[in-house]
Motif scaffolding. Structure first.
Motif, PDB file in Angstrom:
ATOM      1  N   SER A   1       4.860   5.783  -5.089  1.00 55.10           N
ATOM      2  CA  SER A   1       5.200   5.819  -6.528  1.00 55.10           C
ATOM      3  C   SER A   1       4.221   6.695  -7.289  1.00 55.10           C
ATOM      4  O   SER A   1       4.620   7.492  -8.136  1.00 55.10           O
ATOM      5  CB  SER A   1       5.176   4.404  -7.112  1.00 55.10           C
ATOM      6  N   ASP A   2       2.934   6.546  -6.971  1.00 58.21           N
ATOM      7  CA  ASP A   2       1.911   7.398  -7.603  1.00 58.21           C
ATOM      8  C   ASP A   2       2.207   8.867  -7.347  1.00 58.21           C
ATOM      9  O   ASP A   2       2.157   9.693  -8.262  1.00 58.21           O
ATOM     10  CB  ASP A   2       0.525   7.095  -6.995  1.00 58.21           C
ATOM     11  N   ALA A   3       2.518   9.162  -6.092  1.00 59.77           N
ATOM     12  CA  ALA A   3       2.728  10.559  -5.696  1.00 59.77           C
ATOM     13  C   ALA A   3       3.892  11.168  -6.465  1.00 59.77           C
ATOM     14  O   ALA A   3       3.872  12.348  -6.806  1.00 59.77           O
ATOM     15  CB  ALA A   3       2.982  10.647  -4.195  1.00 59.77           C
TER      16      ALA A   3
ATOM     17  N   GLU B   1       3.069   1.640  -3.354  1.00 60.91           N
ATOM     18  CA  GLU B   1       2.266   1.988  -4.530  1.00 60.91           C
ATOM     19  C   GLU B   1       1.858   3.453  -4.480  1.00 60.91           C
ATOM     20  O   GLU B   1       1.931   4.176  -5.478  1.00 60.91           O
ATOM     21  CB  GLU B   1       1.018   1.107  -4.608  1.00 60.91           C
ATOM     22  N   ARG B   2       1.474   3.895  -3.312  1.00 63.91           N
ATOM     23  CA  ARG B   2       1.006   5.276  -3.196  1.00 63.91           C
ATOM     24  C   ARG B   2       2.162   6.270  -3.311  1.00 63.91           C
ATOM     25  O   ARG B   2       1.997   7.348  -3.871  1.00 63.91           O
ATOM     26  CB  ARG B   2       0.219   5.454  -1.896  1.00 63.91           C
TER      27      ARG B   2
ATOM     28  N   SER C   1       5.198  10.086  -9.439  1.00 63.59           N
ATOM     29  CA  SER C   1       5.316   9.852 -10.879  1.00 63.59           C
ATOM     30  C   SER C   1       5.162  11.168 -11.645  1.00 63.59           C
ATOM     31  O   SER C   1       4.231  11.941 -11.398  1.00 63.59           O
ATOM     32  CB  SER C   1       4.296   8.808 -11.358  1.00 63.59           C
TER      33      SER C   1
ATOM     34  N   GLU D   1       0.836  -1.203   0.000  1.00 62.09           N
ATOM     35  CA  GLU D   1       0.000   0.000   0.000  1.00 62.09           C
ATOM     36  C   GLU D   1       0.877   1.262   0.000  1.00 62.09           C
ATOM     37  O   GLU D   1       0.672   2.171  -0.799  1.00 62.09           O
ATOM     38  CB  GLU D   1      -0.888  -0.044   1.265  1.00 62.09           C
TER      39      GLU D   1
ATOM     40  N   TYR E   1       0.595  14.810   0.480  1.00 57.57           N
ATOM     41  CA  TYR E   1       0.160  13.475   0.097  1.00 57.57           C
ATOM     42  C   TYR E   1       0.999  12.402   0.816  1.00 57.57           C
ATOM     43  O   TYR E   1       0.460  11.398   1.286  1.00 57.57           O
ATOM     44  CB  TYR E   1       0.236  13.324  -1.429  1.00 57.57           C
TER      45      TYR E   1
ATOM     46  N   LYS F   1       6.882  13.809 -11.374  1.00 58.92           N
ATOM     47  CA  LYS F   1       7.237  15.027 -10.632  1.00 58.92           C
ATOM     48  C   LYS F   1       8.664  15.474 -10.977  1.00 58.92           C
ATOM     49  O   LYS F   1       9.576  14.647 -11.053  1.00 58.92           O
ATOM     50  CB  LYS F   1       7.166  14.756  -9.117  1.00 58.92           C
TER      51      LYS F   1
ATOM     52  N   THR G   1       2.625  17.290  -2.947  1.00 60.62           N
ATOM     53  CA  THR G   1       3.225  15.961  -2.820  1.00 60.62           C
ATOM     54  C   THR G   1       3.588  15.673  -1.361  1.00 60.62           C
ATOM     55  O   THR G   1       3.372  14.569  -0.868  1.00 60.62           O
ATOM     56  CB  THR G   1       4.496  15.853  -3.701  1.00 60.62           C
TER      57      THR G   1
END
Ligand SMILES: Nc1nc2c(ncn2[C@@H]2O[C@H](COP(=O)(O)OP(=O)(O)OP(=O)(O)O)[C@@H](O)[C@H]2O)c(=O)[nH]1
Ligand SMILES: [Mg+2]
Length: 328
Positions: A49-51, A46-47, A53, A43, A65, A55, A62
């Motif tokens: 990496s999303d944050a 993944e989050r 990506s 969890e 987040y 940037k 960020t």
């Protein structure tokens, strides 16, 4: 003059045997720890990496987040803010926006923070008595089985006391584990006075020369007064009958209950001094960051993590390894 009759120790002759054993142990530890933290780790990464990506700079959105991600994994609000603040400083200095690098920075900060937490002091000499407490259903009895296995692997003799006399099934469950693991269980009938069971167990343990006596207790207590009265009585018996033993009280918490577990820890802390926490069922939640909140906000040492339902599913809590398995 050398003592001719003394046989050389095999391990002295072949230290690689010990090294291989240590390596094997370390591999087993990692596998279990990673399995235990799988949901939380997945969890978080993944989050993160999303944050990160796409940037090119670490902006406020960020950062916010990242804080949300850690709070979501139950590291605690204050701790999450503090961690991200420290990571932000380093990340800005390095001008990095790589998710992998951020995770490494975060892992280092979590490890530093956990390394500062208190360690329990050993008390007294002689055999060790472990009182296991916690609300019903958190995993006390299963965790006791895991501790039995752990001590047996260290070559110690273990005895159990069925101090949860509220339900017949609770006694039966402990007896079953005792049979499976080859540990004697001292018990009386349902409804018996837990103090009397523990009195018997201490005397039996002394007579049989055991190294470890582990005491199960009832979690099914309706009020704080009731809990205090029962644990108070049990502890008086222990202090009187096992005055010269090492003693510790371990609180078992269920990681899947989130903030509720922290509330339970607060209540129990007010009732009885706690030497350490065993956080069970960490394998069943994405909120394994709770370990950090327990250590930081409650100042309780985390000793063990429960990572499954079997007797082998227990790992020692080690700050650096934990941090690496959490976010690294
Ligand atoms: N996945 C997982 N399940 C666990 C773990 N520890 C315990 N359990 C399960 O949680 C349930 C409750 O465990 P018990 O050991 O009976 O809990 P208890 O605190 O003794 O419960 P009472 O005696 O009813 O108060 C059982 O189904 C266990 O198999 C763990 O680390 N991981
Ligand atoms: Mg039980």
């Amino acid at each position: 003059m050398p003592n001719e009759s003394k046989k050389p120790d095999l391990l002295e002759l072949a230290p690689e045997i010990r090294l291989a054993e240590e390596e094997e142990e370390q591999r087993g530890f990692w596998k279990k720890l990673q399995r235990g933290l799988f949901m939380t780790h997945t969890e978080i990464i993944e989050r993160v990496s999303d944050a990160m990506s796409g940037k090119v700079a670490l902006d406020d959105r960020t950062i916010e987040y990242l804080e949300e991600i850690l709070i979501g994994a139950d590291l605690g609000v204050e701790t999450s803010l503090e961690l991200v603040d420290r990571v932000k400083k380093n990340a800005l200095k390095e001008q990095t926006t790589s998710a992998a690098r951020l995770r490494k920075l975060l892992s280092d900060e979590v490890a530093d923070l956990l390394s500062e937490m208190p360690r329990p002091r050993p008390s007294g000499r002689g055999p060790m008595l472990t009182l296991v407490i916690g609300v019903n259903g958190v995993g006390k009895t299963t965790s006791i089985a895991k501790l039995v296995r752990r001590h047996q692997q260290q070559g110690e003799r273990v005895m159990l006391a069925a101090g949860d006399t509220f339900r017949a099934a609770a006694i039966e469950q402990l007896v079953l584990w005792g049979e499976r693991l080859g540990a004697e269980v001292i018990r009386q009938g349902q409804g018996a006075d837990p103090g009397a069971v523990i009195y018997d167990a201490i005397h039996a343990a002394r007579a049989r020369n055991v190294d470890q006596l582990i005491v199960d207790t009832a979690g099914r207590l309706h009020t704080k007064d009731h809990l205090m009265a029962e644990l108070g009585k049990v502890r008086r018996v222990i202090d009187r009958e096992a005055a010269d033993w090492q003693k510790r009280t371990i609180l078992v918490l269920d990681a899947t209950t989130g903030q509720n577990a922290l509330a339970q820890a607060r209540t129990f802390s007010q009732v009885v001094p706690i030497d350490g926490v065993l956080l069970a069922k960490i394998d069943g939640t994405a909120k394994g960051g709770m370990v950090v909140a327990i250590a930081r906000e409650l100042k309780l040492p985390v000793l063990y993590l429960g990572v499954g339902e079997k007797a082998d599913d227990l790992v020692d809590f080690r700050p650096r390894e934990f941090a690496a398995a959490l976010v690294g």
